[in-house]
Design a protein around this motif. Structure first.
Motif, PDB file in Angstrom:
ATOM      1  N   MET A 166       0.816  -1.205   0.164  1.00 16.17           N
ATOM      2  CA  MET A 166      -0.003  -0.082  -0.151  1.00 16.17           C
ATOM      3  C   MET A 166       0.928   1.278  -0.015  1.00 16.17           C
ATOM      4  N   PRO A 167       0.724   2.249  -0.867  1.00 13.16           N
ATOM      5  CA  PRO A 167       1.292   3.426  -0.824  1.00 13.16           C
ATOM      6  C   PRO A 167       1.189   4.052   0.313  1.00 13.16           C
ATOM      7  N   SER A 168       2.346   4.895   0.792  1.00 10.51           N
ATOM      8  CA  SER A 168       2.353   5.432   2.058  1.00 10.51           C
ATOM      9  C   SER A 168       1.034   6.582   2.299  1.00 10.51           C
ATOM     10  N   HIS A 169       0.617   7.399   1.040  1.00  9.07           N
ATOM     11  CA  HIS A 169      -0.258   8.217   1.373  1.00  9.07           C
ATOM     12  C   HIS A 169      -1.482   7.881   1.729  1.00  9.07           C
ATOM     13  N   VAL A 170      -1.794   6.655   1.321  1.00  6.39           N
ATOM     14  CA  VAL A 170      -2.840   5.549   1.612  1.00  6.39           C
ATOM     15  C   VAL A 170      -2.926   5.163   3.017  1.00  6.39           C
ATOM     16  N   THR A 171      -1.707   4.558   3.585  1.00  3.36           N
ATOM     17  CA  THR A 171      -1.714   4.079   4.851  1.00  3.36           C
ATOM     18  C   THR A 171      -1.815   5.410   5.775  1.00  3.36           C
ATOM     19  N   GLU A 172      -1.408   6.516   5.424  1.00  3.05           N
ATOM     20  CA  GLU A 172      -1.490   7.767   6.324  1.00  3.05           C
ATOM     21  C   GLU A 172      -3.047   7.898   6.593  1.00  3.05           C
ATOM     22  N   ARG A 173      -3.619   8.060   5.372  1.00  3.36           N
ATOM     23  CA  ARG A 173      -5.235   8.527   5.102  1.00  3.36           C
ATOM     24  C   ARG A 173      -5.832   7.291   6.380  1.00  3.36           C
ATOM     25  N   LEU A 174      -5.624   6.143   5.950  1.00  2.93           N
ATOM     26  CA  LEU A 174      -6.089   4.936   6.795  1.00  2.93           C
ATOM     27  C   LEU A 174      -6.176   5.422   8.151  1.00  2.93           C
ATOM     28  N   SER A 175      -4.740   5.599   8.566  1.00  5.77           N
ATOM     29  CA  SER A 175      -4.458   5.651  10.065  1.00  5.77           C
ATOM     30  C   SER A 175      -5.196   7.013  10.508  1.00  5.77           C
ATOM     31  N   LYS A 176      -5.128   7.994   9.651  1.00  3.12           N
ATOM     32  CA  LYS A 176      -6.076   9.226  10.060  1.00  3.12           C
ATOM     33  C   LYS A 176      -7.644   8.769  10.398  1.00  3.12           C
ATOM     34  N   ALA A 177      -8.107   8.073   9.207  1.00  3.51           N
ATOM     35  CA  ALA A 177      -9.628   7.482   9.206  1.00  3.51           C
ATOM     36  C   ALA A 177      -9.567   6.766  10.829  1.00  3.51           C
ATOM     37  N   ALA A 178      -8.785   5.771  11.187  1.00  3.35           N
ATOM     38  CA  ALA A 178      -8.539   5.146  12.194  1.00  3.35           C
ATOM     39  C   ALA A 178      -8.988   5.986  13.535  1.00  3.35           C
ATOM     40  N   ASP A 179      -8.068   7.136  13.409  1.00  4.54           N
ATOM     41  CA  ASP A 179      -8.148   7.751  14.695  1.00  4.54           C
ATOM     42  C   ASP A 179      -9.675   8.352  14.731  1.00  4.54           C
ATOM     43  N   ALA A 180     -10.334   8.932  13.499  1.00  6.66           N
ATOM     44  CA  ALA A 180     -11.602   9.272  13.550  1.00  6.66           C
ATOM     45  C   ALA A 180     -12.415   8.615  14.027  1.00  6.66           C
ATOM     46  N   ILE A 181     -12.119   7.166  13.801  1.00  2.00           N
ATOM     47  CA  ILE A 181     -13.418   6.250  14.169  1.00  2.00           C
ATOM     48  C   ILE A 181     -13.297   5.964  15.653  1.00  2.00           C
ATOM     49  N   SER A 183     -12.642   8.244  17.770  1.00  2.00           N
ATOM     50  CA  SER A 183     -13.516   9.508  18.259  1.00  2.00           C
ATOM     51  C   SER A 183     -14.716   9.474  18.336  1.00  2.00           C
ATOM     52  N   LEU A 184     -15.363   8.652  17.100  1.00  2.00           N
ATOM     53  CA  LEU A 184     -16.729   8.472  16.711  1.00  2.00           C
ATOM     54  C   LEU A 184     -17.204   7.591  17.610  1.00  2.00           C
ATOM     55  N   ASP A 185     -16.380   6.780  17.978  1.00  6.38           N
ATOM     56  CA  ASP A 185     -16.981   5.456  18.759  1.00  6.38           C
ATOM     57  C   ASP A 185     -17.211   6.156  20.295  1.00  6.38           C
ATOM     58  N   HIS A 186     -16.154   7.079  20.812  1.00  2.00           N
ATOM     59  CA  HIS A 186     -16.296   7.491  22.026  1.00  2.00           C
ATOM     60  C   HIS A 186     -17.573   8.519  21.942  1.00  2.00           C
ATOM     61  N   GLU A 187     -17.465   9.630  21.270  1.00  2.00           N
ATOM     62  CA  GLU A 187     -18.685  10.511  20.724  1.00  2.00           C
ATOM     63  C   GLU A 187     -20.028   9.629  21.048  1.00  2.00           C
ATOM     64  N   MET A 188     -20.275   8.464  20.364  1.00  2.49           N
ATOM     65  CA  MET A 188     -21.331   7.606  20.500  1.00  2.49           C
ATOM     66  C   MET A 188     -21.838   7.229  21.656  1.00  2.49           C
ATOM     67  N   SER A 189     -20.528   6.792  22.271  1.00  2.00           N
ATOM     68  CA  SER A 189     -20.768   6.150  23.639  1.00  2.00           C
ATOM     69  C   SER A 189     -21.275   7.283  24.756  1.00  2.00           C
TER      70      SER A 189
END
Ligand code: 0O2
Length: 270
Positions: A166-181, A183-189
């Motif tokens: 996987m290209p590094s720019h895609v890995t970085e985006r996925l890593s940011k998205a994982a952090d957002a997920i 936060s989303l789970d915590h907000e929902m909780s």
């Protein structure tokens, strides 16, 4: 290995997946029938493809005769929850069941994978009945929230697309998205109780309406039709108020009337 042999090896695993889906769906229904919040939102399952099994055996150097012991996820069940807190509840339900024995667990919530993957995995022993007698199998159960599932599904597709490169720019985006997920789970909780209350009320209303309509239908067969028409009009009036307490009161009163005619709601098919 002959194609026929693969089919007969995989056949009990297919049965296990089908049985387990029915059992977990039943847990959802039992909660709903009893006006309870279900910690399970959705369940799905799959049999690993022969090519995936072979690929895993090659990668992990597993000999053919050790396949069923060492490839633990030939049968896979995925349980989706609304909230992170529900994951423990589901794991608790599984550990208390007599028909499933936990062999091992992997907690990728506490130990997030390098990729950003989060999920709770259990390997269980589960016995199916075959024409050759009982067969004890291993099944992998993945338990995760809807948000975690969204991320894992996208990431899995990208992994497939880039085949481990996987290209590094895609890995970085996925890593940011994982952090957002996260936060989303915590907000929902943090609004879990309010969401659960809303969902419970909606389920309670639909169960009350179902029972009231069965009572009305039964009474229509057994008592004065004109009186039952009046009861139906009153039901519609109460229903339009959108007041759950009034609906509960109406349900209790109707139950007493129905009891007199031995016409209480006993079937649950509306
Ligand atoms: P499938 O069936 O296509 O999903 P392995 O990681 O396979 O070498 P192990 O110990 O069996 O060895 O795996 P683990 O860590 O318990 O993970 C098994 C399954 O979890 C994977 O199945 C995925 O479904 C999921 N999983 C694990 N890590 C990731 C990840 O980083 N991203 C995503 N999207 N899913 C992951 P398979 O084998 O990929 O097959």
């Amino acid at each position: 290995m002959e194609i026929q042999l693969w089919r007969s090896i995989l056949c009990p695993y297919e049965l296990a997946v089908r049985e387990l889906i029915v059992k977990f769906e039943h847990i959802i229904n039992e909660h709903k029938q009893n006006d309870l919040y279900s910690p399970i939102e959705q369940v799905s399952g799959r049999i690993k493809s022969v090519s995936s099994i072979l690929e895993k055996m090659q990668r992990k150097n597993i000999p053919m005769d050790r396949m069923e012991e060492e490839v633990e996820d030939i049968a896979g069940i995925r349980i989706i929850c609304q909230f992170e807190e529900d994951i423990d509840t589901v794991a608790g339900i599984i550990s208390n069941r007599a028909d499933m024995t936990i062999k091992s667990e992997k907690n990728y919530l506490k130990h997030i994978k390098q990729s950003g993957y989060r999920s709770y995995h259990l390997i269980i022993y589960y016995t199916v009945e075959t024409i050759n007698g009982p067969k004890k199998l291993q099944v992998e159960i993945q338990i995760r929230t809807m948000a975690m599932n969204f991320w894992a599904t996208i990431e899995h597709s990208l992994q497939y697309k880039y085949k481990g490169d996987m290209p590094s720019h895609v890995t970085e985006r996925l890593s940011k998205a994982a952090d957002a997920i996260i936060s989303l789970d915590h907000e929902m909780s943090s609004v879990r109780n309010e969401i659960m209350d809303a969902q419970n009320s909606s389920q309670m209303q639909s169960n009350l309406v179902r029972d009231i309509l069965i009572n009305i239908e039964n009474l229509y067969k057994l008592s004065n039709k004109r009186e039952v028409m009046k009861i139906q009009d009153e039901f519609l009036r109460v229903f339009r108020t959108k007041d759950l307490q009034q609906l509960e009161r109406f349900h209790r009163q109707l139950d007493i009337i129905a009891e007199g005619y031995r016409a209480q709601a006993v079937q649950h098919n509306i």
